[in-house]
Design an enzyme around this catalytic site. Structure first.
Site, PDB file in Angstrom:
ATOM      1  N   SER A  10       0.853  -1.162   0.082  1.00  0.00           N
ATOM      2  CA  SER A  10       0.049   0.145   0.048  1.00  0.00           C
ATOM      3  C   SER A  10       0.746   1.360  -0.053  1.00  0.00           C
ATOM      4  O   SER A  10       0.438   2.284  -0.732  1.00  0.00           O
ATOM      5  CB  SER A  10      -0.816   0.065   1.388  1.00  0.00           C
ATOM      6  OG  SER A  10      -1.790  -1.102   1.100  1.00  0.00           O
ATOM      7  N   ARG A  33       0.940   7.830   5.895  1.00  0.00           N
ATOM      8  CA  ARG A  33       0.091   7.119   6.692  1.00  0.00           C
ATOM      9  C   ARG A  33      -1.303   7.704   6.996  1.00  0.00           C
ATOM     10  O   ARG A  33      -2.369   6.783   6.726  1.00  0.00           O
ATOM     11  CB  ARG A  33       0.548   6.927   8.236  1.00  0.00           C
ATOM     12  CG  ARG A  33      -0.206   6.048   8.894  1.00  0.00           C
ATOM     13  CD  ARG A  33       0.645   5.402  10.281  1.00  0.00           C
ATOM     14  NE  ARG A  33       1.716   4.603   9.738  1.00  0.00           N
ATOM     15  CZ  ARG A  33       1.313   3.203   9.439  1.00  0.00           C
ATOM     16  NH1 ARG A  33       0.311   2.624   9.507  1.00  0.00           N
ATOM     17  NH2 ARG A  33       2.410   2.501   8.927  1.00  0.00           N
ATOM     18  N   HIS A  36      -2.870   6.536   3.817  1.00  0.00           N
ATOM     19  CA  HIS A  36      -3.011   4.992   3.882  1.00  0.00           C
ATOM     20  C   HIS A  36      -4.655   4.951   4.618  1.00  0.00           C
ATOM     21  O   HIS A  36      -5.134   4.020   4.226  1.00  0.00           O
ATOM     22  CB  HIS A  36      -1.799   4.517   4.585  1.00  0.00           C
ATOM     23  CG  HIS A  36      -2.228   2.962   4.897  1.00  0.00           C
ATOM     24  ND1 HIS A  36      -2.322   2.388   6.346  1.00  0.00           N
ATOM     25  CD2 HIS A  36      -1.886   1.977   4.230  1.00  0.00           C
ATOM     26  CE1 HIS A  36      -2.385   1.363   6.223  1.00  0.00           C
ATOM     27  NE2 HIS A  36      -2.215   0.890   4.880  1.00  0.00           N
TER      28      HIS A  36
END
Lengths: 207, 207
Positions: A10, A33, A36
């Site tokens: 990812s 992040r 994500h």
């Protein structure tokens, strides 16, 4: 595919799709992040960082910081094993009956009272606000009166009323900050930013 | 401004900015609450609803449904007073040590084992998946083998690997669903959808 392989893949996809949009080490981990967690590349543009904030945040986390959230949802999303390894902790006062009672009596939000109580705690304080603009506004007032000196303010409430303005209070100020400018943010974003800081220490720096 | 006034004003802004993009009653509340939670208008296009899903979901919630989430974060975000009023409940098995042990032994994700265990529970089951595509894939398999018949699947995991495909498994199928097509979603979105259903019953229909 194992969970850790999915996460790795990812992040590769996110890095590829960011293309020429690169970030300094430390900041890159936070931005990626958050993307994500949301699949929303707007955060590559929205997130604002005060100078040296990553190093300051990591130092606080290694010195027994207390992370104060404004929702139990954000608290749930923060990696507890990482906190334990570092000797840091996290708490949320929003569901405390005393906080609710005081807020009702004074006619203010529970978030305001939560921040006031948390401001009196010892040790480095990290505030992670993903929901209530009133929490950010009250924190800004308390900082102005020298009643609290946060090691970091993560200011990422989401919303349509008073949110943009509350976040802008911190931009360019003296308190170390990570702010999601504009309307977007949320408890998930607050937790993701905390985890991005924790994982840098645990996974990369071997704490 | 009081919290309830801020929420009202926020929904007015969302409705205004949606402009000519209108939705049927029931679905509108879900779409707007997800936008309220994310400040992301993409959800006006992303969310897919099976026929009559709002009525089916409300019936399940009024009949003592158990809402099963795939993160404690989603569980935290669901309105507990609303559940109590309706006699419904919510749980998450992800942090159960038995689930973790079984997942490790079998080499599958905790989300897979959680869904299998939850599938054996009594009563109407609502699955709210905001994180793990493997939870959705396993649920789809269990439904295919007649081992579970969910009253509703809320399928809104976020992510870059296997997520889009896992969500598409449900589109057009027989199981009542609310799915966020594409990469976007999250625990916050899962909780917002549940709350949008709960609030329709509590606030508008007076349960």
């Amino acid at each position: 595919m194992k969970p850790q392989d999915i996460e790795k893949r990812s992040f590769e996809i996110i890095t590829k799709e960011l293309g020429a949009r690169t970030f300094p080490v430390g900041i890159a981990e936070v931005v990626k992040r958050v993307i994500h967690t949301t699949a929303d590349f707007d955060y590559a543009e929205n997130l604002a960082f005060s100078p040296d904030v990553i190093e300051q945040a990591k130092a606080a986390l290694c010195n027994g910081a207390t992370i104060v959230t404004d929702t139990n949802m954000a608290l749930s999303g923060i990696s507890k094993p990482s906190l334990t390894k570092l000797g840091a902790k996290a708490l949320c006062l929003m569901a405390d009956p005393d906080i609710a009672r005081e807020a009702k009596e004074r006619g203010v939000t529970r978030a305001v009272v939560s921040m006031e109580h948390a401001a009196r705690l010892d040790g480095p304080l990290i505030f992670a606000v993903g929901n209530a603009p009133t929490a950010l506004i009250r924190l800004h007032e308390l900082i102005g009166k020298d009643e609290v000196k946060p090691a970091l303010v993560i200011g990422v409430p989401v919303g349509f009323v008073n949110v943009v303005e509350a976040k802008e209070l911190f931009i360019g100020g003296k308190t170390p900050y990570i702010i999601a400018r504009g309307r977007k943010g949320g408890s998930n974003v607050a937790a993701a930013i905390v985890n991005a800081l924790l994982y840098q220490l645990i996974r990369r720096e071997g704490f």
